[in-house]
Every structure is written in structure tokens, then in C-alpha cells.
Design an enzyme around this catalytic site. Sequence first.
Site, mmCIF file in Angstrom:
data_model
loop_
_atom_site.group_PDB
_atom_site.id
_atom_site.type_symbol
_atom_site.label_atom_id
_atom_site.label_comp_id
_atom_site.label_asym_id
_atom_site.label_seq_id
_atom_site.Cartn_x
_atom_site.Cartn_y
_atom_site.Cartn_z
ATOM 1 N N HIS A 12 0.828 -1.198 0.000
ATOM 2 C CA HIS A 12 0.000 0.000 0.000
ATOM 3 C C HIS A 12 0.869 1.258 0.000
ATOM 4 C CE1 HIS A 12 -3.880 -2.102 1.631
ATOM 5 N NE2 HIS A 12 -3.409 -2.639 0.533
ATOM 6 N N GLU A 33 1.179 3.829 2.034
ATOM 7 C CA GLU A 33 1.862 4.175 3.272
ATOM 8 C C GLU A 33 3.149 3.375 3.441
ATOM 9 O OE1 GLU A 33 -2.554 3.725 4.415
ATOM 10 O OE2 GLU A 33 -1.250 3.165 2.755
ATOM 11 N N CYS A 92 -5.386 1.171 6.476
ATOM 12 C CA CYS A 92 -6.150 -0.033 6.823
ATOM 13 C C CYS A 92 -5.645 -0.636 8.129
ATOM 14 C CB CYS A 92 -6.083 -1.054 5.694
ATOM 15 S SG CYS A 92 -4.430 -1.707 5.375
ATOM 16 N N TRP A 109 -15.923 9.493 -38.757
ATOM 17 C CA TRP A 109 -15.804 9.773 -37.330
ATOM 18 C C TRP A 109 -16.481 11.086 -37.046
ATOM 19 C CZ3 TRP A 109 -14.272 5.864 -34.495
ATOM 20 C CH2 TRP A 109 -13.413 4.920 -35.036
ATOM 21 N N THR A 164 -24.447 -1.628 -31.476
ATOM 22 C CA THR A 164 -23.192 -0.937 -31.750
ATOM 23 C C THR A 164 -22.214 -1.867 -32.452
ATOM 24 O OG1 THR A 164 -23.451 0.566 -29.867
ATOM 25 C CG2 THR A 164 -21.215 0.228 -30.672
ATOM 26 N N ASP A 172 -21.023 -0.683 -35.991
ATOM 27 C CA ASP A 172 -19.674 -0.125 -36.070
ATOM 28 C C ASP A 172 -18.561 -1.160 -36.120
ATOM 29 O OD1 ASP A 172 -20.878 2.346 -35.902
ATOM 30 O OD2 ASP A 172 -20.524 2.563 -33.749
ATOM 31 N N LEU A 211 -12.924 -1.865 -29.312
ATOM 32 C CA LEU A 211 -13.144 -1.511 -27.907
ATOM 33 C C LEU A 211 -11.910 -1.679 -27.028
ATOM 34 C CD1 LEU A 211 -16.710 -3.008 -27.334
ATOM 35 C CD2 LEU A 211 -16.097 -0.672 -27.998
ATOM 36 N N GLY A 271 -24.942 2.486 -27.799
ATOM 37 C CA GLY A 271 -25.747 3.395 -28.598
ATOM 38 C C GLY A 271 -26.809 4.069 -27.750
#
Length: 361
Positions: free
Chosen positions: A51, A53, A76, A171, A197, A201, A205, A294
Site C-alpha cells: 500500500h 503508506e 487499513c 468519425w 453498436t 460499427d 473496444l 448506442g
Amino acid sequence: MNIDQEYMHIAIKLAKKAEGRTSPNPIVGALVVNGSQIVGRGYHKKAGLAHAEVNALKEAGRQARNATLYVTLEPCDHFGRTPPCTDAIVNSRIRRVVIGMTDPNPLNNGRGIKRLAAHGISVVSGVLEKEARSINEPYIKFITRKLPYVTVKAAESIDGKIATRLGDSKWITSDDSRRYVHELRSRVDAVMVGVNTVLRDDPLLTSRIRGAKQPLRIVVDSHLKTPLNAKLFANIRRSPLLIVAIERSPRIKKYESKGAEILIVKEKRGKVDLARLMKSLAVRGISHILVEGGGELNAAMIDSGLADKVLFFIAPMIIGGKDAITAVEGRGAAHISEALALKNVKVKRFSEDILIEGEVR
């Protein structure tokens, strides 16, 4: 801005270095300051690793004794993948701890502060609390409501169209806007679209940022219409693909043979029950989803109360046409008084495009 706020601001900037890489953990930054000198810096880099710290104290070494620790989130006081940070703080002989926000996790909420105070350490909490909370919105929702934080993104013309009447959408926005979207994808756990979509298209992704973390890609496809030759299957080893449906079908084996995972979710009015889907995704540890669907999926996420933030990129062009697809379809508000008013609105510029960002609640 006082001195505590100045150091907390630096800690927040450190935390942001790991944005999108610590899920389902929060992003956290920490500083050790001895006198007027920063002697240790650290941030939580990835779930399962040390973490913030601990990293800051390690860098500070012996100089941590009688120093002040600045940390964006309450340390924590329980065992998880790593030992309690409070142990490391107490053992370091830190004199004072300044905290941005208390931990909303029920396992820790307030415990870390009490443990430090019980060992004679001076504790100040709530320094730049608003800023500390803003960088961990996904974590806060995930840990308190057991649901992913949902950001709805759309790229539209100035008259609100995301595609022409023939479905052409490439685009609408500029290269700069699309580059920023690729950065966004690298910061979330998953990117979600509807099957329409995919059909319109044929998107990848993925994030095109070099070395970026790739998100899980989710297609909401109630009746399994995703084409087997869709681009989504081309890079499935780099970026996993989850297809969500409401019924089993012989096509499932074909999708699975290409490396996709199929998730069956109960239906609601003949479509995937999005509320059930969100709960299922949270169980998988998914805390932040970018919805790039969409108009229908965008509307469904907003109308169902599942969306938390919207990002609308607006390009200076007019597409027109009553049959052109809009960014938010569905039934819509009957009266202006019923329209969704965004909160904490921010406006940015990308080339000639304007990005309007706002919280849904």
C-alpha cells in the site's frame, strides 16, 4: 491553502499515477514529511502489492521517526492481501498522520484512525476531503453499494446525433477526442456496448495507448446476434470478451470456441436485466465500467438509475434527420421538469470538440 493541504495535494497527485490499475482497491498516495522536507513518497500501484503508506515509509527509512505521514485514505487496520498499514505506521514511530478521507470499507471505517490514536499518534482527518473522494468515486460506490461505478460516454454532433440515418458514425469527433477515450478505456475495468453498436460499427473496444492496461469488453446481446467474424474476436487474448445474453443457444459453443465467455442473466421485458448484470459484474470485482453503447443502452443505463457520470463529446457538425440516432433514445422525459439535470459539470476542449462531463447524482 495551508501546509497540510499543500502536502495532501501532492499525495493526491501521487495516487492518480495508478488510476485504473488498483481495482477493486482504491487509489492511494502517501508522503512522509520530516520538518519541511519530503523524505518519502509512495502510492498503491496494484491490488496485492504494498500500500501507499508502506511504500512511503520504506523510502523514508529512519527519517520517518517523529515525522508526519500524509495519506489520501485512512490507513487499513485489517489483514487483506497485505498486512495492516497501521502496524507499519506504528512501528515507524511516525508522530502525526494527516488523512484525506476515512475509509468507507465497513472492515476498516474508523478503525485505522482509532488504532493510530490508541498508540499516541496525532491524527487529523478530512484534509482536502472533497478532492480525496473525487479520485475514488468508483471505489466508494463499489465498496458501499456492491455495484460498479458507471460512466456513460457518447460522441455526438451539435444536434445530438451519434450516427446518420444510415448508421454511419465514423468519425464524428476529432483525433484528440478519440485519443482521450483510449486513455479512459485504460483506466476502467470494463467497456460495455450493446449488440447494435457491434452490428453497426464493428468496434475493437481496446485501448490504443502503448503499454496500456486493456479492459474487459462486454457486449449486452440479449439474443446472441453478435457476428462470429466481428473484430471483437480478433484480439481476445489481449482483451477478454464477455457476451451477456438472456437465453442459452447452440451459438454459445461457437462463441466459446473463439475465446469469448458467455454470461446468462435473467431478462426484464425481453432484454438483459441491467440491474442484475451490474450486481453480477461487481461480484467479479469490476468496480468501474465505461458504457460506450448506442442510444438505447445509454437510455437504459440512465433511466434505470445505474449511471453515475456522463461524458458527452460534442463535435461542431450538424447531421440532421429525424431518423438519425441520438445519444440517448428510449422514451425520454415528458416535461422539461423531468429532464435529468447534471451536477458538478465540467467543460473541456479537445481540438474543435467540447467535452461536457457531469455527475448524474
